[in-house]
Design an enzyme around this catalytic site. Structure first.
Site, PDB file in Angstrom:
ATOM      1  N   ARG A   4       0.847  -1.191   0.000  1.00  0.00           N
ATOM      2  CA  ARG A   4       0.000   0.000   0.000  1.00  0.00           C
ATOM      3  C   ARG A   4       0.886   1.245   0.000  1.00  0.00           C
ATOM      4  NH1 ARG A   4      -0.472   4.545   2.844  1.00  0.00           N
ATOM      5  NH2 ARG A   4      -0.204   3.385   4.785  1.00  0.00           N
ATOM      6  N   ASP A   5       1.651   1.473   1.056  1.00  0.00           N
ATOM      7  CA  ASP A   5       2.546   2.635   1.104  1.00  0.00           C
ATOM      8  C   ASP A   5       3.603   2.520   0.002  1.00  0.00           C
ATOM      9  OD1 ASP A   5       3.832   4.985   2.035  1.00  0.00           O
ATOM     10  OD2 ASP A   5       3.341   4.482   4.091  1.00  0.00           O
TER      11      ASP A   5
ATOM     12  N   SER B 241       4.042  10.783   9.156  1.00  0.00           N
ATOM     13  CA  SER B 241       3.910  10.797   7.696  1.00  0.00           C
ATOM     14  C   SER B 241       5.025  11.554   7.000  1.00  0.00           C
ATOM     15  CB  SER B 241       2.571  11.415   7.299  1.00  0.00           C
ATOM     16  OG  SER B 241       1.511  10.835   8.011  1.00  0.00           O
TER      17      SER B 241
ATOM     18  N   HIS C 277       3.166   4.167  -3.427  1.00  0.00           N
ATOM     19  CA  HIS C 277       3.587   5.555  -3.641  1.00  0.00           C
ATOM     20  C   HIS C 277       4.907   5.602  -4.413  1.00  0.00           C
ATOM     21  CE1 HIS C 277       0.685   7.884  -1.333  1.00  0.00           C
ATOM     22  NE2 HIS C 277       0.866   7.132  -0.264  1.00  0.00           N
TER      23      HIS C 277
END
Length: 342
Positions: A13-14, A168, A17
């Site tokens: 998921r991350d 983040s 990016h």
């Protein structure tokens, strides 16, 4: 008796990016199988910004949500399937309902660190569906520990079964993490977790600080595969926790094997601490902005570092990509004015 740590792995998921959300079907299959073999408890998948986020604004995903969930579910049996959910991107009747039907186990419902109110209906829906819901507070460096606790308590009251704070922007030092985790652990009745980024090289030690302060859920991605400078590097984290006597249930050799598989599968991208990543950490700006900031700097003839610090002054958060152009234009105008005066 050793302390048990629940590891949640958002590589798929991350990590999306890092490749502009272009992870392939083969990558999802290969990594799900490798993580399953290693005993990773939760494998989080999807578009980098979560369920329903694929768009021209934040990036169109190579695979649809339906494809990602179907492929991942078919290749995970012991590992639980997790997703990231940001209300605004994700609808309840369409996206959440389909994810429940697809067999997702863990729903991580996220908001900006001061906007927990928007998660109420999503968390309630997931709990009513009999699924596990975690609350996630993103960009958590942008507010105080006391306000973080207030927001976390809202999520707990909505039914969240754990709270995770995200660094983040990779802006934290260990003392920052210790203060926030301690505040949450002392003020909540549910488990607390930490999601680190490595902009200032602090992700692993910050994760250790989180555990020492009482966190029992830690995020990590294989080879640190994630936005900007990457996340806490999972195979390093497992090795460090093993050395410290914390129990993760993850097989060290097999997670090292997974790292080798990922190196081949996810090439040519390998997260690293770039000069812009450092500046993004210092400015407290989402590290996933590095690429569009670089593009805007080139287009407007300004310094990318100045854009990051300008975004920091405006408290920019993920999803506000339009601010990058605005800041770049303002800097270009300021530079032109200075040249005109001289």
């Amino acid at each position: 008796m050793s302390k048990k740590i629940l590891i949640s792995d958002p590589t798929l998921r991350d990590g999306n990016h890092a490749v502009r959300h272009q992870l392939s079907r083969e990558s999802f299959i290969a990594y799900c199988r490798a993580a399953e073999a290693a005993g990773v408890p939760i494998v989080e998948v999807g578009h980098g910004n979560g369920l329903g986020a694929s768009s021209m604004l934040v990036g169109e995903c190579r695979l649809s949500d339906d494809e990602i969930l179907s492929i991942s579910r078919a290749n995970l049996s012991k590992s639980r399937l997790g997703i990231h959910v940001i209300p605004g991107f994700c609808t309840i009747k369409h996206d959440l309902a389909k994810a429940v039907d697809a067999g997702v186990d863990v729903f991580r419902i996220a908001s900006h660190c001061t906007e927990a109110d928007i998660t109420d209906r999503h968390i309630g829906y997931i709990r009513n569906a009999g699924k596990e819901a975690f609350g996630v507070l993103m960009m958590s460096h942008m507010t105080s520990p006391a306000i973080l606790l207030e927001e976390a308590r809202k999520m707990e009251s909505y039914g969240a079964e754990a709270i995770i704070i995200m660094d983040s922007a990779g802006a934290y030092f260990p003392d920052d993490v210790t203060e926030r985790i301690t505040t949450l652990v002392n003020g909540l009745t549910i488990p607390v977790g930490f999601h680190g980024h490595n902009n200032l090289g602090m992700a692993v030690i910050n994760s250790v600080a989180a555990v020492n302060a009482g966190a029992s859920i830690i995020d990590g991605t294989i080879r640190g595969f994630g936005a900007g400078a990457g996340n806490t590097q999972l195979e390093v984290l497992v090795a460090v926790f093993e050395r410290l006597g914390f129990e993760t249930g993850i097989d060290l050799y097999k997670i090292l094997d997974a790292a080798d598989i990922a190196e081949k599968e996810f090439n040519p991208v390998a997260p690293y601490i770039s000069p812009l990543s450092i500046v993004s950490g210092l400015a407290g700006v989402f590290s996933g902005f590095a690429r569009p900031v670089g593009q805007a700097a080139q287009e407007y003839g300004v310094d990318a570092r100045d854009i990051f610090f300008g975004l920091g002054k405006r408290n920019a958060v993920a999803g506000q990509e339009s601010l990058i152009i605005e800041v770049a234009r303002d800097l270009a105008a300021q530079n032109a004015a200075v040249k005109g005066e001289s």
